[in-house]
Enzyme design. Sequence first.
Site, PDB file in Angstrom:
ATOM      1  N   HIS A 105      -9.323   1.002   4.778  1.00  0.00           N
ATOM      2  CA  HIS A 105      -8.063   1.238   5.479  1.00  0.00           C
ATOM      3  C   HIS A 105      -8.302   2.185   6.659  1.00  0.00           C
ATOM      4  O   HIS A 105      -9.121   3.092   6.566  1.00  0.00           O
ATOM      5  CB  HIS A 105      -7.018   1.824   4.521  1.00  0.00           C
ATOM      6  CG  HIS A 105      -5.658   1.827   5.133  1.00  0.00           C
ATOM      7  ND1 HIS A 105      -5.247   2.807   6.002  1.00  0.00           N
ATOM      8  CD2 HIS A 105      -4.641   0.935   5.046  1.00  0.00           C
ATOM      9  CE1 HIS A 105      -4.021   2.522   6.415  1.00  0.00           C
ATOM     10  NE2 HIS A 105      -3.630   1.387   5.849  1.00  0.00           N
ATOM     11  N   SER A 112       3.432  -2.370  10.275  1.00  0.00           N
ATOM     12  CA  SER A 112       4.881  -2.412  10.505  1.00  0.00           C
ATOM     13  C   SER A 112       5.523  -3.757  10.169  1.00  0.00           C
ATOM     14  O   SER A 112       6.456  -4.187  10.846  1.00  0.00           O
ATOM     15  CB  SER A 112       5.218  -1.994  11.942  1.00  0.00           C
ATOM     16  OG  SER A 112       4.777  -0.668  12.179  1.00  0.00           O
ATOM     17  N   GLY A 156       2.924  -1.183   4.249  1.00  0.00           N
ATOM     18  CA  GLY A 156       2.964   0.245   3.953  1.00  0.00           C
ATOM     19  C   GLY A 156       4.394   0.688   3.690  1.00  0.00           C
ATOM     20  O   GLY A 156       4.945   0.506   2.600  1.00  0.00           O
ATOM     21  N   GLY A 157       5.022   1.255   4.706  1.00  0.00           N
ATOM     22  CA  GLY A 157       6.366   1.828   4.583  1.00  0.00           C
ATOM     23  C   GLY A 157       7.370   0.945   3.847  1.00  0.00           C
ATOM     24  O   GLY A 157       8.084   1.416   2.949  1.00  0.00           O
ATOM     25  N   GLU A 172      -5.481  -5.131  10.455  1.00  0.00           N
ATOM     26  CA  GLU A 172      -4.441  -4.137  10.707  1.00  0.00           C
ATOM     27  C   GLU A 172      -4.738  -3.398  12.014  1.00  0.00           C
ATOM     28  O   GLU A 172      -5.495  -2.425  12.013  1.00  0.00           O
ATOM     29  CB  GLU A 172      -4.384  -3.124   9.568  1.00  0.00           C
ATOM     30  CG  GLU A 172      -4.075  -3.733   8.223  1.00  0.00           C
ATOM     31  CD  GLU A 172      -3.496  -2.696   7.270  1.00  0.00           C
ATOM     32  OE1 GLU A 172      -2.359  -2.887   6.828  1.00  0.00           O
ATOM     33  OE2 GLU A 172      -4.168  -1.684   7.002  1.00  0.00           O
ATOM     34  N   ASN A 192       0.871  -1.177   0.000  1.00  0.00           N
ATOM     35  CA  ASN A 192       0.000   0.000   0.000  1.00  0.00           C
ATOM     36  C   ASN A 192       0.909   1.229   0.000  1.00  0.00           C
ATOM     37  O   ASN A 192       1.487   1.572   1.014  1.00  0.00           O
ATOM     38  CB  ASN A 192      -0.880  -0.047   1.258  1.00  0.00           C
ATOM     39  CG  ASN A 192      -1.709   1.207   1.432  1.00  0.00           C
ATOM     40  OD1 ASN A 192      -1.810   2.039   0.530  1.00  0.00           O
ATOM     41  ND2 ASN A 192      -2.309   1.355   2.610  1.00  0.00           N
ATOM     42  N   TRP A 193       1.023   1.852  -1.154  1.00  0.00           N
ATOM     43  CA  TRP A 193       1.953   2.986  -1.285  1.00  0.00           C
ATOM     44  C   TRP A 193       1.408   4.264  -0.648  1.00  0.00           C
ATOM     45  O   TRP A 193       2.131   5.242  -0.533  1.00  0.00           O
ATOM     46  CB  TRP A 193       2.262   3.248  -2.763  1.00  0.00           C
ATOM     47  CG  TRP A 193       3.079   2.190  -3.426  1.00  0.00           C
ATOM     48  CD1 TRP A 193       3.456   0.975  -2.924  1.00  0.00           C
ATOM     49  CD2 TRP A 193       3.655   2.268  -4.739  1.00  0.00           C
ATOM     50  NE1 TRP A 193       4.220   0.292  -3.840  1.00  0.00           N
ATOM     51  CE2 TRP A 193       4.348   1.057  -4.964  1.00  0.00           C
ATOM     52  CE3 TRP A 193       3.640   3.232  -5.756  1.00  0.00           C
ATOM     53  CZ2 TRP A 193       5.030   0.796  -6.150  1.00  0.00           C
ATOM     54  CZ3 TRP A 193       4.316   2.976  -6.948  1.00  0.00           C
ATOM     55  CH2 TRP A 193       4.996   1.763  -7.133  1.00  0.00           C
ATOM     56  N   LYS A 194       0.129   4.278  -0.320  1.00  0.00           N
ATOM     57  CA  LYS A 194      -0.506   5.471   0.260  1.00  0.00           C
ATOM     58  C   LYS A 194      -0.256   6.692  -0.656  1.00  0.00           C
ATOM     59  O   LYS A 194      -0.176   6.520  -1.860  1.00  0.00           O
ATOM     60  CB  LYS A 194      -0.017   5.684   1.700  1.00  0.00           C
ATOM     61  CG  LYS A 194      -0.150   4.389   2.526  1.00  0.00           C
ATOM     62  CD  LYS A 194       0.062   4.562   3.992  1.00  0.00           C
ATOM     63  CE  LYS A 194      -0.131   3.213   4.690  1.00  0.00           C
ATOM     64  NZ  LYS A 194       0.000   3.282   6.138  1.00  0.00           N
ATOM     65  N   GLU A 196      -6.739   4.620   7.745  1.00  0.00           N
ATOM     66  CA  GLU A 196      -6.567   6.050   7.436  1.00  0.00           C
ATOM     67  C   GLU A 196      -7.814   6.601   6.756  1.00  0.00           C
ATOM     68  O   GLU A 196      -8.207   7.748   6.981  1.00  0.00           O
ATOM     69  CB  GLU A 196      -5.304   6.252   6.583  1.00  0.00           C
ATOM     70  CG  GLU A 196      -4.045   6.027   7.423  1.00  0.00           C
ATOM     71  CD  GLU A 196      -2.854   5.467   6.673  1.00  0.00           C
ATOM     72  OE1 GLU A 196      -2.804   5.559   5.434  1.00  0.00           O
ATOM     73  OE2 GLU A 196      -1.964   4.909   7.346  1.00  0.00           O
ATOM     74  N   GLY A 205       2.419   2.073  10.784  1.00  0.00           N
ATOM     75  CA  GLY A 205       3.356   3.184  10.645  1.00  0.00           C
ATOM     76  C   GLY A 205       4.044   3.565  11.946  1.00  0.00           C
ATOM     77  O   GLY A 205       4.677   4.619  12.041  1.00  0.00           O
TER      78      GLY A 205
HETATM   79  P1  PGA Z   1       2.931   0.131   7.647  1.00  0.00           P
HETATM   80  O1  PGA Z   1       1.466   0.345   7.022  1.00  0.00           O
HETATM   81  O2  PGA Z   1       3.474  -1.142   7.064  1.00  0.00           O
HETATM   82  O3  PGA Z   1       3.718   1.343   7.231  1.00  0.00           O
HETATM   83  O4  PGA Z   1       2.749   0.028   9.125  1.00  0.00           O
HETATM   84  C1  PGA Z   1       0.601  -0.723   6.852  1.00  0.00           C
HETATM   85  C2  PGA Z   1      -0.694  -0.250   6.234  1.00  0.00           C
HETATM   86  O5  PGA Z   1      -1.124   0.879   6.548  1.00  0.00           O
HETATM   87  O6  PGA Z   1      -1.306  -0.951   5.413  1.00  0.00           O
END
Ligand code: PGA
Length: 250
Positions: free
Chosen positions: A95, A213, A234-235, A167, A10-12, A97, A173
């Site tokens: 998600h 994470s 994510g990251g 999640e 997930n590149w956001k 967010e 994050g």
């Molecule tokens: P993260 O994000 O790996 O940076 O914790 C995961 C996600 O939001 O899907």
Amino acid sequence: MSRKHIVAGNWKMNNNLAETQALITDLKSKENTGDAEVIIAPTSINLHAAVEALKGSTIQVAAQNMHQAESGAYTGEVSAGMLKSIGLETVILGHSERRAYFHESDELLAQKVNTALQHGLRVIFCFGEELEDRKNGKHFEVVSSQLKNALFHLSATQWSQIVLAYEPVWAIGTGETASPEQAQEMHAFIRTTVVDSYDETTASNVTILYGGSVKPANAKEIFSKPDVDGGLIGGASLKATDFFEIVNAF
Ligand code: PGA
């Protein structure tokens, strides 16, 4: 669709067009030595370029979000039909967010899921408790109500188009992951919840990803758990080397 291993990035809201193309070039140079299906989810404006750049590759492209309506006066939004029209087969919905910053409720997500399925899109459905919920011992309750409210109206057949992504919000994050045991405990609970509302077959066929994470250093241990079928990253999905170390943890 039966249960499989999936690693999705997930590149956001990261990577402009040139950066998207550069990262895809890097990703294409990596070898998938395991059996995980690999998906990347760039921001919507770069989805078409990503699809073009990945022609002939086994890496798939997913959207990070879509609107629930077919079309119309929804300034700034993207529809399921638009995603299909550029060749996408998967969309991420729910998600944390989107839930936190764009006020997406379970009820709204139920509508989005319906629209996505009507268009033949597979849904990676995200959910998970906040730190407060876990501290209060409410994490199982929160997760089961998120699932019930957004997904349990679906038929067992429709579940073949659903991938779950647990999640925990406190792990996204933050560098703090759920322990492999915490992930396994929740994934097993999720499967039991699906058995209770559907049946054993539906529950054992659903792919359940863990997100929060996940890094090259912890992926193998998390993925070794019997009910963890992959990850939503994510990251660590923003660097080809790290992402493929995670992909190759299977
Ligand atoms: P993260 O994000 O790996 O940076 O914790 C995961 C996600 O939001 O899907």
